[in-house]
Design a protein around this motif. Structure first.
Motif, PDB file in Angstrom:
ATOM      1  N   LEU A 295       6.940   7.671  -7.911  1.00  0.00           N
ATOM      2  CA  LEU A 295       7.847   6.545  -8.129  1.00  0.00           C
ATOM      3  C   LEU A 295       9.136   6.730  -7.328  1.00  0.00           C
ATOM      4  O   LEU A 295       9.700   5.758  -6.808  1.00  0.00           O
ATOM      5  N   ALA A 296       9.605   7.972  -7.217  1.00  0.00           N
ATOM      6  CA  ALA A 296      10.823   8.225  -6.433  1.00  0.00           C
ATOM      7  C   ALA A 296      10.641   7.805  -4.981  1.00  0.00           C
ATOM      8  O   ALA A 296      11.553   7.250  -4.356  1.00  0.00           O
ATOM      9  N   ARG A 297       9.475   8.078  -4.425  1.00  0.00           N
ATOM     10  CA  ARG A 297       9.207   7.677  -3.046  1.00  0.00           C
ATOM     11  C   ARG A 297       9.254   6.157  -2.910  1.00  0.00           C
ATOM     12  O   ARG A 297       9.767   5.625  -1.912  1.00  0.00           O
ATOM     13  N   GLU A 298       8.726   5.443  -3.897  1.00  0.00           N
ATOM     14  CA  GLU A 298       8.783   3.979  -3.855  1.00  0.00           C
ATOM     15  C   GLU A 298      10.228   3.496  -3.928  1.00  0.00           C
ATOM     16  O   GLU A 298      10.628   2.576  -3.210  1.00  0.00           O
TER      17      GLU A 298
ATOM     18  N   PRO B  51      21.645  -4.770 -10.211  1.00  0.00           N
ATOM     19  CA  PRO B  51      20.765  -3.732  -9.666  1.00  0.00           C
ATOM     20  C   PRO B  51      19.993  -4.249  -8.454  1.00  0.00           C
ATOM     21  O   PRO B  51      19.654  -5.436  -8.379  1.00  0.00           O
ATOM     22  N   ALA B  52      19.714  -3.356  -7.516  1.00  0.00           N
ATOM     23  CA  ALA B  52      18.965  -3.755  -6.317  1.00  0.00           C
ATOM     24  C   ALA B  52      17.495  -3.955  -6.627  1.00  0.00           C
ATOM     25  O   ALA B  52      16.794  -4.686  -5.928  1.00  0.00           O
ATOM     26  N   LEU B  53      17.008  -3.290  -7.671  1.00  0.00           N
ATOM     27  CA  LEU B  53      15.586  -3.326  -8.018  1.00  0.00           C
ATOM     28  C   LEU B  53      15.456  -3.113  -9.514  1.00  0.00           C
ATOM     29  O   LEU B  53      16.252  -2.371 -10.112  1.00  0.00           O
ATOM     30  N   ILE B  54      14.454  -3.737 -10.136  1.00  0.00           N
ATOM     31  CA  ILE B  54      14.198  -3.569 -11.566  1.00  0.00           C
ATOM     32  C   ILE B  54      12.758  -3.099 -11.750  1.00  0.00           C
ATOM     33  O   ILE B  54      11.819  -3.714 -11.229  1.00  0.00           O
ATOM     34  N   ILE B  55      12.591  -2.015 -12.486  1.00  0.00           N
ATOM     35  CA  ILE B  55      11.268  -1.461 -12.763  1.00  0.00           C
ATOM     36  C   ILE B  55      10.735  -2.088 -14.042  1.00  0.00           C
ATOM     37  O   ILE B  55      11.395  -2.068 -15.088  1.00  0.00           O
ATOM     38  N   VAL B  56       9.525  -2.663 -13.980  1.00  0.00           N
ATOM     39  CA  VAL B  56       8.865  -3.262 -15.137  1.00  0.00           C
ATOM     40  C   VAL B  56       7.439  -2.739 -15.212  1.00  0.00           C
ATOM     41  O   VAL B  56       6.923  -2.171 -14.253  1.00  0.00           O
ATOM     42  N   MET B  57       6.815  -2.937 -16.366  1.00  0.00           N
ATOM     43  CA  MET B  57       5.404  -2.564 -16.495  1.00  0.00           C
ATOM     44  C   MET B  57       4.524  -3.563 -15.759  1.00  0.00           C
ATOM     45  O   MET B  57       3.653  -3.195 -14.997  1.00  0.00           O
ATOM     46  N   SER B  58       4.778  -4.849 -16.033  1.00  0.00           N
ATOM     47  CA  SER B  58       3.956  -5.898 -15.426  1.00  0.00           C
ATOM     48  C   SER B  58       4.819  -7.122 -15.185  1.00  0.00           C
ATOM     49  O   SER B  58       5.476  -7.614 -16.105  1.00  0.00           O
ATOM     50  N   ALA B  59       4.817  -7.620 -13.975  1.00  0.00           N
ATOM     51  CA  ALA B  59       5.615  -8.808 -13.666  1.00  0.00           C
ATOM     52  C   ALA B  59       5.132 -10.017 -14.445  1.00  0.00           C
ATOM     53  O   ALA B  59       5.914 -10.892 -14.798  1.00  0.00           O
TER      54      ALA B  59
ATOM     55  N   GLU C 237       6.466  -3.246 -10.076  1.00  0.00           N
ATOM     56  CA  GLU C 237       5.506  -3.194 -11.179  1.00  0.00           C
ATOM     57  C   GLU C 237       4.823  -1.827 -11.215  1.00  0.00           C
ATOM     58  O   GLU C 237       4.145  -1.435 -10.271  1.00  0.00           O
ATOM     59  N   LEU C 238       4.973  -1.117 -12.316  1.00  0.00           N
ATOM     60  CA  LEU C 238       4.301   0.176 -12.435  1.00  0.00           C
ATOM     61  C   LEU C 238       2.787   0.011 -12.488  1.00  0.00           C
ATOM     62  O   LEU C 238       2.049   0.882 -12.029  1.00  0.00           O
ATOM     63  N   SER C 239       2.328  -1.110 -13.038  1.00  0.00           N
ATOM     64  CA  SER C 239       0.882  -1.310 -13.156  1.00  0.00           C
ATOM     65  C   SER C 239       0.205  -1.468 -11.807  1.00  0.00           C
ATOM     66  O   SER C 239      -1.009  -1.293 -11.695  1.00  0.00           O
ATOM     67  N   ASN C 240       0.980  -1.782 -10.761  1.00  0.00           N
ATOM     68  CA  ASN C 240       0.395  -1.982  -9.433  1.00  0.00           C
ATOM     69  C   ASN C 240       0.648  -0.828  -8.475  1.00  0.00           C
ATOM     70  O   ASN C 240       0.282  -0.914  -7.299  1.00  0.00           O
ATOM     71  N   LEU C 241       1.288   0.235  -8.945  1.00  0.00           N
ATOM     72  CA  LEU C 241       1.551   1.357  -8.053  1.00  0.00           C
ATOM     73  C   LEU C 241       0.254   2.079  -7.721  1.00  0.00           C
ATOM     74  O   LEU C 241      -0.581   2.315  -8.603  1.00  0.00           O
ATOM     75  N   PRO C 242       0.055   2.456  -6.469  1.00  0.00           N
ATOM     76  CA  PRO C 242      -1.154   3.212  -6.128  1.00  0.00           C
ATOM     77  C   PRO C 242      -1.101   4.613  -6.713  1.00  0.00           C
ATOM     78  O   PRO C 242      -0.035   5.162  -6.982  1.00  0.00           O
ATOM     79  N   GLU C 243      -2.271   5.185  -6.936  1.00  0.00           N
ATOM     80  CA  GLU C 243      -2.366   6.560  -7.435  1.00  0.00           C
ATOM     81  C   GLU C 243      -1.812   7.512  -6.389  1.00  0.00           C
ATOM     82  O   GLU C 243      -2.060   7.375  -5.206  1.00  0.00           O
ATOM     83  N   CYS C 244      -1.018   8.484  -6.861  1.00  0.00           N
ATOM     84  CA  CYS C 244      -0.378   9.422  -5.945  1.00  0.00           C
ATOM     85  C   CYS C 244      -0.828  10.822  -6.288  1.00  0.00           C
ATOM     86  O   CYS C 244      -0.741  11.244  -7.440  1.00  0.00           O
ATOM     87  N   GLU C 245      -1.312  11.538  -5.319  1.00  0.00           N
ATOM     88  CA  GLU C 245      -1.852  12.878  -5.552  1.00  0.00           C
ATOM     89  C   GLU C 245      -0.907  13.981  -5.098  1.00  0.00           C
ATOM     90  O   GLU C 245      -1.150  15.142  -5.328  1.00  0.00           O
ATOM     91  N   THR C 246       0.171  13.632  -4.432  1.00  0.00           N
ATOM     92  CA  THR C 246       1.017  14.671  -3.853  1.00  0.00           C
ATOM     93  C   THR C 246       1.789  15.425  -4.910  1.00  0.00           C
ATOM     94  O   THR C 246       2.181  14.867  -5.924  1.00  0.00           O
ATOM     95  N   ASN C 247       1.992  16.703  -4.661  1.00  0.00           N
ATOM     96  CA  ASN C 247       2.855  17.524  -5.495  1.00  0.00           C
ATOM     97  C   ASN C 247       3.923  18.208  -4.646  1.00  0.00           C
ATOM     98  O   ASN C 247       4.522  19.188  -5.047  1.00  0.00           O
ATOM     99  N   THR C 248       4.122  17.712  -3.436  1.00  0.00           N
ATOM    100  CA  THR C 248       5.085  18.334  -2.535  1.00  0.00           C
ATOM    101  C   THR C 248       6.505  18.005  -2.977  1.00  0.00           C
ATOM    102  O   THR C 248       6.745  17.029  -3.668  1.00  0.00           O
ATOM    103  N   SER C 249       7.449  18.846  -2.535  1.00  0.00           N
ATOM    104  CA  SER C 249       8.841  18.642  -2.891  1.00  0.00           C
ATOM    105  C   SER C 249       9.376  17.383  -2.218  1.00  0.00           C
ATOM    106  O   SER C 249       8.924  16.978  -1.155  1.00  0.00           O
ATOM    107  N   LEU C 250      10.347  16.779  -2.879  1.00  0.00           N
ATOM    108  CA  LEU C 250      10.930  15.556  -2.356  1.00  0.00           C
ATOM    109  C   LEU C 250      11.967  15.881  -1.275  1.00  0.00           C
ATOM    110  O   LEU C 250      12.739  16.827  -1.406  1.00  0.00           O
ATOM    111  N   PRO C 251      12.017  15.071  -0.227  1.00  0.00           N
ATOM    112  CA  PRO C 251      12.957  15.332   0.863  1.00  0.00           C
ATOM    113  C   PRO C 251      14.329  14.716   0.635  1.00  0.00           C
ATOM    114  O   PRO C 251      15.164  14.749   1.510  1.00  0.00           O
TER     115      PRO C 251
END
Length: 902
Positions: A75-78, A134-142, A158-172
């Motif tokens: 979610l942070a990357r998004e 706010p510049a952006l609002i996080i919701v479950m479903s629009a 929309e959290l319900s539409n976020l793609p599955e993320c497999e990474t566990n790398t540190s954030l830049p």
């Protein structure tokens, strides 16, 4: 060695932060160096140490620290991709793991967040959005959430539409600095609009440090906080738990009844509980026994706490449990102490505590001069940990908070509370300097409510006051004068307007129209005069209603309606004016609703949800809800054993329809995931039972998908239930879903589905056994023998029915006879078994087979090898009728656990 609290800069005693608390409990100190690090860096350290520990448990599956961190990174990357550095992000999410993940993602992406409370009216939320920008609002479903949001150009994620993320790398990303804005929390303002208070990471981590170091909190703790995550209390406790490696149980306290909270505390071994005083009173009153021994710490704050509350909690807790009183504001952490039973020379109010580390406090008079110890003055706090400022016009205005003239990094908070220092260094809170109020633990500005009421075109003047109920809780009363158009209908219009525009704590629970508002020569409200007016109007109402508490109801009213009206008057102190009277308009609030629900349950012997009063607040609606509760909606899915975030196992009922057999099995399994049972439709006597395996499988899948929308799925069935599990697996595979485990426990299709040779053998064998049985007794005993054999099946089914009362909606029955609707369920499962013809399963079928076979039945292994691409056979001890009872069931649980996928 814990931190030492220094008092006011004056000579006096010093106390360790954990004084009278869990001083002997080992823990990892949250150091001053930790307070200089980033929140997300501290969280990543916890993940490395406790990656497989359960971090969050809410409505959905439990989540480990590793899983929470992975989702937060995604979610942070998004957020970083869709917003610019330091832009504000809105969080419009329920009390859930997703809220915690969104908060962590904002910290990881170096984006401050503003919490938008979903329980507040649309107008309030949109005022906040307009002010915060706010510049952006996080919701479950629009689809569902954006209807409440009046967007002014904000992006919706929309959290319900976020793609599955497999990474566990540190954030830049570069984390937020210690004194950058980290979160914006809106409270009641004084100008008719919400007020956004900005806290930095430093401020938040100071609260975390003091919580951990006072309570000796750590990874073996499990938190339950009955405060909104959109308040400083909710944010503080969520961060505290996540930064010490503890688990957090997330529930929406506004949608859960007190008895459910008590059950969660007991069953889930909660160790640390936070609640406001009034809610704690309701919990302890609801509880039928002492708290679970695991509950070691109750944290209380947000409102006046009484010595009677302390006595109540002390009687509920086991010896060794601690009660911590916290006095704070959204702007700053201020005081705390672990309550000791001291001389009670300030009436029933408990002292608010000792000043916290990092705070310099003063008690001053009207001119700002220090007052001597023992005299009353306003409490002023000077600290680096006071809020940065207020969020206005889309930015943090630093000049909105008073600065120390010598050190600008130190800010000053004038609390408005009148206090007095005791000889032992504790502070007694005496009252408010201004008119600011606390309603159910939340700060309320009467001027803001008055400003809202004046928006109505027929309102001239207005005044809002607080009154105390017999339990010591405050509620709001508003008085209004009328412009043109007269008073008829005005109170109803104002009530409807406030319900739309204001959160619950800001809604007056009574509104009176009067000729004029009493005022002093200075134009301030004459509180004494208006209280006298209020008392007179209440006396007039009581006189008008003295004939009968149910005078508003005619002689034709039902007994249920009249009894509900009596309870209504008992809780609210006044009778309902009509069957359409609104509970909340007549002085009710969420805490009174808890008491109302508890008394209804006691009087009527039913279980109710607090949403009954929220959704149907009239006498008529409550009565209809009571009648419906006597026949609750039937849910086939029953939790047998709670678990973590591993995929749950679903066990399907046998021929009798109940899941009684599954309880000993499921509760003995060492599988870390949850175990659910599925029982047959029709056991409640309200629905027609299914009579095909296909229909049963489809209904079961519909129930499962309400809690687990997507696969893979783990399915297992005992005896007849194995057929249903097989059909469920076939339907899932046809729908493109994955089945990770399909198990059967001693399952064989109905004999009518066997090959002809096995069917003939079965019939002849049964006839021979019956004939041999008759010839072993005298002819004159044949009739009594048959009379005893025929009821055997009935008695067995009756035992199953009675034993399953704790797990289903079936009400206990006084008769040992089997009800017709339960017989109908058994007949339905029997017909379904006879009709079902399995097809070959193109997957792995795991068969647990009793090692004592029934001589009348064909061997299951030979049958199922024809219907499974891959059959895995595991022997289990006992015969068909004994494999799920001791001493065999423990061994069966071990075998089934070993068969579960990793």
């Amino acid at each position: 060695m814990t931190e030492i609290i220094a008092l006011r800069g004056r000579s006096g005693p010093a106390y360790p932060l954990d004084w009278n608390g869990p001083v002997e409990r080992p823990y990892d100190v949250f150091s001053d160096d930790d307070k200089e690090r980033s929140i997300i860096g501290l969280f990543e350290r916890v993940v490395q140490r406790h990656s497989e520990v359960i971090a969050l448990q809410g409505i959905g599956p439990a989540m480990t620290y590793r899983a929470v961190w992975r989702h937060a990174q995604c979610l942070a990357r998004e957020l970083a991709a869709r917003t610019a550095a330091n832009e504000l992000v809105g969080i419009y999410l329920p009390t859930s793991a997703e809220f915690a993940i969104a908060m962590l993602a904002c910290f990881a992406a170096a984006r401050p967040f503003v919490a938008l409370d979903r329980h507040y009216p649309k107008d309030w939320v949109n005022h906040v959005i307009e002010d915060a920008a706010p510049a952006l609002i996080i919701v479950m479903s629009a689809t569902h959430d954006t209807e409440a949001l009046k967007s002014s150009g904000q992006q919706i994620l929309e959290l319900s539409n976020l793609p599955e993320c497999e990474t566990n790398t540190s954030l830049p990303f570069t984390p937020l600095g210690p004194d950058d804005p980290a979160c914006v929390l809106y409270t009641s303002g004084s100008a008719g609009r919400p007020k956004g208070i900005v806290n930095s990471q430093r401020n938040l981590l100071q609260r975390v440090a003091q919580s951990i170091n006072a309570g000796h909190l750590g990874p073996d703790d499990r938190f339950l906080t009955l405060a909104s995550l959109c308040t400083i209390v909710g944010v503080r406790d969520l961060l505290t738990a996540l930064l010490c490696g503890a688990g957090v149980r997330l529930i929406d306290a506004q949608r859960v009844a007190a008895r459910e909270v008590v059950g969660i505390i007991r069953d889930e071994r909660i160790t640390v509980l936070f609640a406001f005083p009034a809610l704690l009173r309701a919990l302890v009153t609801t509880a039928q026994e002492k708290a679970a021994e695991a509950l070691r710490l109750i944290r209380v704050g947000g409102d006046t706490t009484l010595w009677s509350d302390f006595d109540l909690l002390r009687g509920w807790l086991w010896p060794g449990g601690a009660i911590q009183l916290i006095y704070a504001a959204t702007e700053a952490p201020i005081m705390q102490w672990f309550v000791a039973d001291l001389p009670r020379d300030n009436g029933d109010r408990i002292p608010i505590g000792f000043p916290l580390p990092g705070n310099a406090i003063a008690v001053v008079d009207e001119k700002g001069a220090l007052v001597p110890a023992g005299e009353v003055g306003e409490l002023v706090v000077r600290s680096r940990y006071v809020a940065l400022g207020y969020w206005r016009e889309g930015r943090c205005q630093l000049d909105a908070i008073e600065r120390d003239p010598v050190d600008p990094s130190v800010r000053i908070l004038r609390t408005g509370d009148l206090v007095r220092e005791r000889p032992d260094g504790l502070l007694d809170r005496i009252g408010r300097k201004d008119r600011q109020l606390k309603i159910r633990g939340l700060r309320v500005e009467p001027e803001e409510i008055e400003a809202m009421l004046r928006l109505h075109p027929r309102v001239g003047d207005t005044a809002v006051i607080a009154q105390l109920d017999p339990d010591g809780n405050s509620s709001l009363v508003a008085y209004v004068t009328v412009r043109s158009g007269g008073a008829p209908g005005l109170v109803d219009e104002l009530t409807a307007m406030m319900r739309e525009r204001a959160p619950a704590q800001m809604r007056p629970q009574r509104i009176f129209a009067c000729a004029s508002i009493p005022r002093l020569p200075s134009s301030k409200v004459d509180v004494g005069a208006i209280m006298a007016l209020h008392n007179q109007m209440q006396a007039d109402e009581a006189l008008a209603a003295k004939s009968s508490p149910t005078a508003a109801f005619g002689s034709g009213s039902s007994g249920v309606e009249l009894e509900v009206a009596r309870i209504w008057e008992q809780i609210l102190g006044q009778p309902p004016s009509s069957p359409d009277a609104d509970f909340f308009d007549c002085g009710g609030d969420s805490l009174k609703a808890l008491k109302f629900i508890a008394e209804l349950e006691r009087r009527f012997g039913v279980e109710l949800s607090i949403t009954l009063v929220n959704d149907k607040p009239t006498i008529g609606g409550i009565c209809r809800g009571l009648l419906a509760a006597r026949q609750p909606d039937y849910d086939p899915l029953v939790l047998i054993k709670a678990g973590n975030d591993r995929l749950p196992l679903h066990i399907i009922h046998g021929l009798g329809g109940t899941i009684m057999e599954a309880f000993p099995l499921g509760r003995r399994m060492r599988y870390p995931g949850a175990v659910y049972g599925l029982q047959a439709r029709g056991l409640d006597g309200r629905c027609r039972p299914h009579d095909t395996v296909s229909a049963m499988a489809a209904a079961n899948l519909e129930a499962i998908r309400t809690r687990q929308p997507k696969g893979p799925y783990n399915l297992c069935g005992f005896s007849f239930g194995g057929l249903v599990a097989l059909e469920m697996a076939q339907q899932l595979r046809q729908a493109g879903e994955e089945v990770s485990f399909l198990g059967m426990i001693d399952t064989l299709p109905n004999w009518r589905g066997w090959p002809i040779d096995r069917r003939l053998f079965y019939v002849l064998r049964r006839m021979a056994r019956s004939a041999i049985g008759l010839f072993t007794i005298r002819v004159r005993d044949w009739v009594p023998h048959l009379a005893t054999q025929v009821p055997r099946a009935q008695r067995r089914l009756s035992w199953r029915l009675g034993a399953s009362n704790h797990a289903s909606a079936i009400r206990p029955t006084a008769s040992v006879d089997i009800p017709a609707h339960v017989e109908a369920v058994t007949q339905g499962t029997s017909r379904a078994s006879a009709r079902y013809r399995p097809t070959k399963y193109q997957g792995t079928l795991t068969l647990l087979l009793a090692d004592v076979p029934n001589p009348d039945f064909a061997h299951p292994e030979a049958f199922w090898r024809r219907y499974a691409r891959d059959l895995r056979l595991y022997p289990i001890p006992g015969a068909h009728d004994s494999i799920l009872s001791e001493p065999n069931v423990s061994a069966v649980a071990e075998v089934l656990t070993a068969c579960m996928p990793p």
